[in-house]
Design a protein around this motif. Structure first.
Motif, PDB file in Angstrom:
ATOM      1  N   GLY A  71     -21.139  61.289  71.557  1.00  0.00           N
ATOM      2  CA  GLY A  71     -19.769  61.020  71.411  1.00  0.00           C
ATOM      3  C   GLY A  71     -19.369  59.524  71.580  1.00  0.00           C
ATOM      4  N   TYR A  72     -18.267  59.451  71.779  1.00  0.00           N
ATOM      5  CA  TYR A  72     -17.461  58.098  71.823  1.00  0.00           C
ATOM      6  C   TYR A  72     -17.028  57.862  73.459  1.00  0.00           C
ATOM      7  CZ  TYR A  72     -17.954  58.548  67.097  1.00  0.00           C
ATOM      8  OH  TYR A  72     -18.518  58.414  65.676  1.00  0.00           O
ATOM      9  N   GLU A  73     -16.980  56.527  73.767  1.00  0.00           N
ATOM     10  CA  GLU A  73     -16.626  56.014  75.257  1.00  0.00           C
ATOM     11  C   GLU A  73     -17.026  57.059  76.375  1.00  0.00           C
ATOM     12  OE1 GLU A  73     -12.491  55.547  74.996  1.00  0.00           O
ATOM     13  OE2 GLU A  73     -12.528  54.173  73.292  1.00  0.00           O
ATOM     14  N   ASN A  74     -18.571  57.432  76.249  1.00  0.00           N
ATOM     15  CA  ASN A  74     -18.957  58.466  76.960  1.00  0.00           C
ATOM     16  C   ASN A  74     -19.823  57.899  78.025  1.00  0.00           C
ATOM     17  OD1 ASN A  74     -20.861  57.964  75.139  1.00  0.00           O
ATOM     18  ND2 ASN A  74     -21.356  60.039  74.584  1.00  0.00           N
ATOM     19  N   TYR A  75     -19.994  56.768  78.399  1.00  0.00           N
ATOM     20  CA  TYR A  75     -20.997  56.051  79.295  1.00  0.00           C
ATOM     21  C   TYR A  75     -20.390  56.547  80.687  1.00  0.00           C
ATOM     22  CZ  TYR A  75     -22.688  52.419  75.876  1.00  0.00           C
ATOM     23  OH  TYR A  75     -23.120  51.767  74.889  1.00  0.00           O
ATOM     24  N   LYS A  76     -19.136  56.992  80.779  1.00  0.00           N
ATOM     25  CA  LYS A  76     -18.936  57.404  82.315  1.00  0.00           C
ATOM     26  C   LYS A  76     -19.648  58.685  82.825  1.00  0.00           C
ATOM     27  CE  LYS A  76     -14.847  59.597  80.503  1.00  0.00           C
ATOM     28  NZ  LYS A  76     -15.300  59.481  79.034  1.00  0.00           N
ATOM     29  N   GLU A  77     -20.222  59.250  81.458  1.00  0.00           N
ATOM     30  CA  GLU A  77     -21.050  60.505  82.131  1.00  0.00           C
ATOM     31  C   GLU A  77     -22.322  60.146  83.016  1.00  0.00           C
ATOM     32  OE1 GLU A  77     -20.069  63.171  81.356  1.00  0.00           O
ATOM     33  OE2 GLU A  77     -18.932  63.232  79.432  1.00  0.00           O
ATOM     34  N   ILE A  78     -22.718  58.906  82.927  1.00  0.00           N
ATOM     35  CA  ILE A  78     -23.572  58.331  83.870  1.00  0.00           C
ATOM     36  C   ILE A  78     -23.272  58.785  85.389  1.00  0.00           C
ATOM     37  CG2 ILE A  78     -22.973  56.142  84.254  1.00  0.00           C
ATOM     38  CD1 ILE A  78     -26.172  56.657  83.604  1.00  0.00           C
ATOM     39  N   LEU A  79     -22.123  58.787  85.572  1.00  0.00           N
ATOM     40  CA  LEU A  79     -21.847  59.066  86.982  1.00  0.00           C
ATOM     41  C   LEU A  79     -21.840  60.439  87.647  1.00  0.00           C
ATOM     42  CD1 LEU A  79     -18.106  57.146  86.866  1.00  0.00           C
ATOM     43  CD2 LEU A  79     -20.367  56.189  87.896  1.00  0.00           C
ATOM     44  N   ASN A  80     -22.364  61.192  86.648  1.00  0.00           N
ATOM     45  CA  ASN A  80     -22.854  62.814  86.905  1.00  0.00           C
ATOM     46  C   ASN A  80     -23.979  62.709  87.522  1.00  0.00           C
ATOM     47  OD1 ASN A  80     -20.638  64.004  85.708  1.00  0.00           O
ATOM     48  ND2 ASN A  80     -21.640  63.920  83.840  1.00  0.00           N
ATOM     49  N   TYR A  81     -25.099  61.297  87.535  1.00  0.00           N
ATOM     50  CA  TYR A  81     -26.272  61.478  87.971  1.00  0.00           C
ATOM     51  C   TYR A  81     -26.425  60.418  88.910  1.00  0.00           C
ATOM     52  CZ  TYR A  81     -26.730  64.239  83.922  1.00  0.00           C
ATOM     53  OH  TYR A  81     -26.496  65.460  82.988  1.00  0.00           O
ATOM     54  N   HIS A 105     -23.530  45.006  73.932  1.00  0.00           N
ATOM     55  CA  HIS A 105     -23.197  46.166  74.593  1.00  0.00           C
ATOM     56  C   HIS A 105     -23.133  46.334  75.977  1.00  0.00           C
ATOM     57  CE1 HIS A 105     -22.347  47.915  70.678  1.00  0.00           C
ATOM     58  NE2 HIS A 105     -23.417  47.725  70.164  1.00  0.00           N
ATOM     59  N   LEU A 106     -24.096  45.648  76.781  1.00  0.00           N
ATOM     60  CA  LEU A 106     -24.325  45.941  78.001  1.00  0.00           C
ATOM     61  C   LEU A 106     -23.239  45.963  78.820  1.00  0.00           C
ATOM     62  CD1 LEU A 106     -26.769  46.667  79.852  1.00  0.00           C
ATOM     63  CD2 LEU A 106     -27.204  44.374  80.275  1.00  0.00           C
ATOM     64  N   LYS A 107     -22.360  44.880  78.908  1.00  0.00           N
ATOM     65  CA  LYS A 107     -21.185  44.799  79.522  1.00  0.00           C
ATOM     66  C   LYS A 107     -20.431  46.113  79.685  1.00  0.00           C
ATOM     67  CE  LYS A 107     -19.867  40.145  80.614  1.00  0.00           C
ATOM     68  NZ  LYS A 107     -20.062  38.934  79.479  1.00  0.00           N
ATOM     69  N   GLU A 108     -20.169  46.553  78.400  1.00  0.00           N
ATOM     70  CA  GLU A 108     -19.321  48.044  78.705  1.00  0.00           C
ATOM     71  C   GLU A 108     -19.897  48.908  79.543  1.00  0.00           C
ATOM     72  OE1 GLU A 108     -18.590  49.425  74.522  1.00  0.00           O
ATOM     73  OE2 GLU A 108     -17.668  50.920  75.380  1.00  0.00           O
ATOM     74  N   PHE A 109     -21.264  49.017  79.274  1.00  0.00           N
ATOM     75  CA  PHE A 109     -21.776  49.854  80.197  1.00  0.00           C
ATOM     76  C   PHE A 109     -21.915  49.577  81.754  1.00  0.00           C
ATOM     77  CE2 PHE A 109     -25.952  51.665  82.139  1.00  0.00           C
ATOM     78  CZ  PHE A 109     -25.607  52.747  82.263  1.00  0.00           C
ATOM     79  N   THR A 110     -21.917  48.353  82.052  1.00  0.00           N
ATOM     80  CA  THR A 110     -22.273  47.892  83.465  1.00  0.00           C
ATOM     81  C   THR A 110     -20.790  47.872  84.072  1.00  0.00           C
ATOM     82  OG1 THR A 110     -22.381  45.281  82.717  1.00  0.00           O
ATOM     83  CG2 THR A 110     -24.470  46.698  83.408  1.00  0.00           C
ATOM     84  N   LYS A 111     -19.912  47.914  83.359  1.00  0.00           N
ATOM     85  CA  LYS A 111     -18.522  47.649  83.748  1.00  0.00           C
ATOM     86  C   LYS A 111     -18.530  49.169  84.777  1.00  0.00           C
ATOM     87  CE  LYS A 111     -13.620  46.911  83.016  1.00  0.00           C
ATOM     88  NZ  LYS A 111     -13.372  48.167  84.015  1.00  0.00           N
ATOM     89  N   ILE A 112     -18.702  50.160  84.213  1.00  0.00           N
ATOM     90  CA  ILE A 112     -18.536  51.587  84.829  1.00  0.00           C
ATOM     91  C   ILE A 112     -19.326  51.313  86.143  1.00  0.00           C
ATOM     92  CG2 ILE A 112     -19.163  53.715  84.601  1.00  0.00           C
ATOM     93  CD1 ILE A 112     -18.621  53.537  81.724  1.00  0.00           C
TER      94      ILE A 112
END
Ligand code: GLY
Length: 354
Positions: A18-28, A47-54
């Motif tokens: 989907g979209y804007e779903n990097y936060k799913e990483i926090l399940n793991y 794109h890396l910054k958007e991910f590492t911000k989480i």
């Protein structure tokens, strides 16, 4: 709406799509785990910054390993560099590797995760259409040798796959179409209606069917992977176009990208099938027309001898015969055994007629 697809293999896992779903990483992950992100220079910029911000927001400890983009990075030399860096970061077996990128990043990161300290978990974050619909799901990891593509590797299923379709928007048309060929492949193997999407539409990154197309591709793949996780039977169908495709890719020194090479390989086996009274003329023409439609690049000329010599060190050779996938009709393929000395004859059958 975002989707979750369950892959019920030996170690089952979820694909988040989907979209804007990097936060799913926090399940793991949590702040007790170290994260080792393997990515490439382009993704670092885009794109890396958007991910590492989480990760930053949750105070998670991570380090990055940045590869040069391209197939040359998928080597044992890179594996050694990556694993030395993992050791320097004191990564342990309870920590997690993240593959943040396309097929090259996913394959090498998965391979490193499968052998570092005899195996640690990894999560796939595919950022290309090709990686999303193929290499990120199914647990095949690999690096190339000079003598052939993906000749070293292992099976290691990821802990999960997180696919953010927004990343496809920065792909060039060539890179997007590289993935379209893998989608068309699923249509020829499994489903006429799915094939028709690519025949009837000018499918591109702005299509309102993007999510549906990726979801179906992952579902097609997951069904065979669940049935044949270790590639001894039905999973081999996914190699449609790959015998000559891998040969073409390698003979062009990877100038022809994987999807385009598999597209050319699918053309060849479709023509072989037609010559052997398999596929009808009408369906052959539909396949040739869809293949041409997404080929938005000029292909370099490569020698048939080189293609054949690479095809002969293919992983699909078992007991002196090669398992070749041949379409019977659009939506149905079969696996045939071809004696190695017949390969050249078939190649010319598939390239000299239409
Ligand atoms: N790319 C083919 C497979 O995963 O089996």
């Amino acid at each position: 709406m975002n989707k979750i697809i369950e892959i019920n293999v030996s170690e089952s896992y979820k694909v988040y799509l989907g979209y804007e779903n990097y936060k799913e990483i926090l399940n793991y992950i949590d702040d007790k785990k170290k994260i080792f992100i393997i990515t490439d220079e382009n993704l670092k910029k885009l794109h890396l910054k958007e991910f590492t911000k989480i990760l930053d927001d949750e105070r998670i400890n991570y380090s990055n390993f940045i590869l040069k983009p391209g197939e040359d990075s998928k080597s044992l030399k890179s594996v050694e560099r990556i694993m030395n860096s993992m050791a320097e970061q004191k990564m342990s077996r309870s920590d997690i590797v993240i593959a943040f990128g396309g097929g090259v990043v996913g394959d090498i990161a998965g391979f490193c995760a499968s052998i570092y300290q005899r195996g640690i978990e990894y999560i796939q974050i595919p950022t290309t259409l090709l990686a999303a619909v193929d290499s990120s799901v199914g647990g095949k990891t690999a690096v190339n040798l000079e003598s052939g593509k993906n000749l070293v590797g292992s099976f290691k299923q990821p802990l999960s796959v997180i696919c953010n379709l927004d990343t496809f928007k920065t792909l060039s048309k060539e890179e997007f179409n590289n993935g379209v060929y893998e989608c068309i492949k699923y249509g020829i193997i499994f489903d006429r209606d799915y094939f028709d999407i690519f025949l009837q539409e000018d499918f591109d990154v702005n299509s309102n069917r993007l999510m549906e197309v990726v979801e179906s591709a992952i579902t097609f793949k997951s069904k065979v992977v669940i049935e044949d996780e270790f590639d001894f039977g039905k999973r081999r169908l996914l190699n449609l176009g790959h015998t000559f495709g891998h040969g073409i890719e390698q003979a062009s020194a990877y100038k022809i990208k994987h999807g385009f090479a598999v597209g050319l390989g699918m053309e060849i086996v479709s023509k072989i099938s037609y010559s052997l009274n398999g596929i009808s003329k009408e369906e052959l023409d539909e396949i040739l027309s869809v293949m041409k439609k997404y080929r938005n690049i000029k292909l370099p000329t490569i020698s048939p001898q080189d293609i054949l010599s690479y095809a002969l060190v293919d992983k699909k050779i078992y007991g002196g015969v090669i398992n070749m996938i041949i379409p019977k009709s659009i939506g149905e393929c079969e696996i045939i055994e071809v004696e190695l000395d017949k390969l050249k004859e078939l190649y010319y059958l598939g390239t000299n007629n239409s």
